[in-house]
Scaffold this motif. Structure first.
Motif, PDB file in Angstrom:
ATOM      1  N   ARG A  79       0.817  -1.194   0.023  1.00 16.43           N
ATOM      2  CA  ARG A  79       0.003   0.028  -0.016  1.00 16.43           C
ATOM      3  C   ARG A  79       0.824   1.322  -0.103  1.00 16.43           C
ATOM      4  O   ARG A  79       0.963   1.818   0.922  1.00 16.43           O
ATOM      5  CB  ARG A  79      -0.956  -0.124   1.180  1.00 16.43           C
ATOM      6  CG  ARG A  79      -1.894  -1.189   1.301  1.00 16.43           C
ATOM      7  CD  ARG A  79      -2.816  -0.904   0.071  1.00 16.43           C
ATOM      8  NE  ARG A  79      -3.942  -1.922   0.038  1.00 16.43           N
ATOM      9  CZ  ARG A  79      -5.160  -2.120  -0.443  1.00 16.43           C
ATOM     10  NH1 ARG A  79      -5.395  -0.793  -1.384  1.00 16.43           N
ATOM     11  NH2 ARG A  79      -5.776  -3.090  -0.844  1.00 16.43           N
ATOM     12  N   CYS A  80       1.338   1.542  -1.162  1.00 13.48           N
ATOM     13  CA  CYS A  80       2.335   2.747  -1.411  1.00 13.48           C
ATOM     14  C   CYS A  80       1.541   3.890  -1.348  1.00 13.48           C
ATOM     15  O   CYS A  80       0.935   4.414  -2.571  1.00 13.48           O
ATOM     16  CB  CYS A  80       3.259   2.379  -2.668  1.00 13.48           C
ATOM     17  SG  CYS A  80       4.332   3.670  -2.811  1.00 13.48           S
ATOM     18  N   ASP A  81       1.529   4.772  -0.692  1.00 13.15           N
ATOM     19  CA  ASP A  81       0.756   5.914  -0.376  1.00 13.15           C
ATOM     20  C   ASP A  81       1.039   7.033  -1.496  1.00 13.15           C
ATOM     21  O   ASP A  81       0.300   8.018  -1.862  1.00 13.15           O
ATOM     22  CB  ASP A  81       0.696   6.818   0.880  1.00 13.15           C
ATOM     23  CG  ASP A  81       0.182   6.021   1.823  1.00 13.15           C
ATOM     24  OD1 ASP A  81      -0.738   5.141   1.771  1.00 13.15           O
ATOM     25  OD2 ASP A  81       0.600   6.026   3.047  1.00 13.15           O
ATOM     26  N   ASP A  82       2.492   7.099  -2.054  1.00 13.29           N
ATOM     27  CA  ASP A  82       2.896   8.003  -3.005  1.00 13.29           C
ATOM     28  C   ASP A  82       2.622   7.364  -4.317  1.00 13.29           C
ATOM     29  O   ASP A  82       2.780   8.270  -5.127  1.00 13.29           O
ATOM     30  CB  ASP A  82       4.554   7.946  -2.880  1.00 13.29           C
ATOM     31  CG  ASP A  82       4.992   8.596  -1.445  1.00 13.29           C
ATOM     32  OD1 ASP A  82       4.213   9.490  -0.966  1.00 13.29           O
ATOM     33  OD2 ASP A  82       6.153   8.526  -1.242  1.00 13.29           O
ATOM     34  N   LEU A  83       1.845   6.514  -4.434  1.00 13.17           N
ATOM     35  CA  LEU A  83       1.668   5.731  -5.838  1.00 13.17           C
ATOM     36  C   LEU A  83       1.006   6.620  -6.645  1.00 13.17           C
ATOM     37  O   LEU A  83       1.231   6.910  -7.810  1.00 13.17           O
ATOM     38  CB  LEU A  83       1.094   4.423  -5.907  1.00 13.17           C
ATOM     39  CG  LEU A  83       1.113   3.703  -7.266  1.00 13.17           C
ATOM     40  CD1 LEU A  83       2.541   3.473  -7.689  1.00 13.17           C
ATOM     41  CD2 LEU A  83       0.509   2.276  -6.870  1.00 13.17           C
ATOM     42  N   PRO A  84      -0.065   7.019  -6.415  1.00 16.15           N
ATOM     43  CA  PRO A  84      -1.068   7.886  -7.052  1.00 16.15           C
ATOM     44  C   PRO A  84      -0.417   9.249  -7.648  1.00 16.15           C
ATOM     45  O   PRO A  84      -0.653   9.727  -8.828  1.00 16.15           O
ATOM     46  CB  PRO A  84      -2.295   8.129  -6.298  1.00 16.15           C
ATOM     47  CG  PRO A  84      -2.296   7.407  -5.252  1.00 16.15           C
ATOM     48  CD  PRO A  84      -1.085   6.732  -5.040  1.00 16.15           C
TER      49      PRO A  84
END
Length: 203
Positions: A79-84
């Motif tokens: 769950r990489c928060d920076d992805l979007p």
């Protein structure tokens, strides 16, 4: 007669850690370390309780089962928060930015324990396998790739996810060189072109 202080044995503290919140966090931290080191099959709730300094009954109280604890402990692995946010910016460097984002995410100690726990458990836990499927599908990658306006979103998500799982396994579980010791930004530059094609190139 006045009481003399300091006489007699000093009682040792017993029972739970102070407060349910600290106990809960201690169990999660211990579970991440244990699952990350031994995988699902090699980890016991008794071992986690010992590492956390609590009674096993408290683990059952918080999480009910070993599966419940595993899901709570390692759920943030992909769950990489920076992805979007990687969608914005120069599209020609999208692949590089995506790799860099995941490597930054996985470099966090707690997340790294989660990641290794999932990767070491894929063959022995359906929850770990579900976490990987979540990465390869609608849970993590597909919604982001869909924003790019490209065709074959599901196929691209699966291929990108497979590359990420391979990179993570070689780097953090098998620790094979030279991949294990590559600087994160260097790894992103070297692998960016592969991910670029899978994200927006012709398949």
């Amino acid at each position: 007669m006045s009481e003399e202080r300091g006489e007699g044995p000093v009682p040792k503290p017993t029972g739970r850690r102070p407060g349910p919140v600290s106990s809960y966090q201690a169990v999660l931290a211990a579970a991440r370390r244990e699952f990350g080191t031994h995988g699902y099959q090699g980890t016991t709730t008794r071992g986690i309780a010992t590492a956390a300094g609590v009674d096993t009954a408290l683990i059952h109280h918080f999480f009910l089962t070993k599966d419940g604890l595993f899901e709570a402990a390692v759920g943030q692995a992909f769950r990489c928060d920076d992805l979007p946010a990687q969608i914005d910016g120069d599209r020609a460097l999208l692949g590089e930015r995506l790799v860099a984002a995941f490597l930054r995410h996985w470099a966090q100690p707690d997340v790294n324990d989660c990641l290794r726990g999932v990767l070491r458990s894929v063959h022995t836990s359906t929850l770990a396998a579900d976490a990987v499927r979540d990465l390869l599908g609608e849970g993590v990658l597909a919604p982001v790739i869909r924003q790019l306006g490209v065709a074959s979103v599901e196929r691209r998500a699966a291929l990108v996810g497979a590359q990420l799982v391979g990179l993570a396994t070689v780097r953090y579980v098998y620790r094979l060189e030279p991949v294990a010791s590559l600087d994160p930004q260097q790894a992103a530059v070297l692998l960016g072109e592969v991910f670029q094609r899978l994200l927006v190139g012709r398949l």
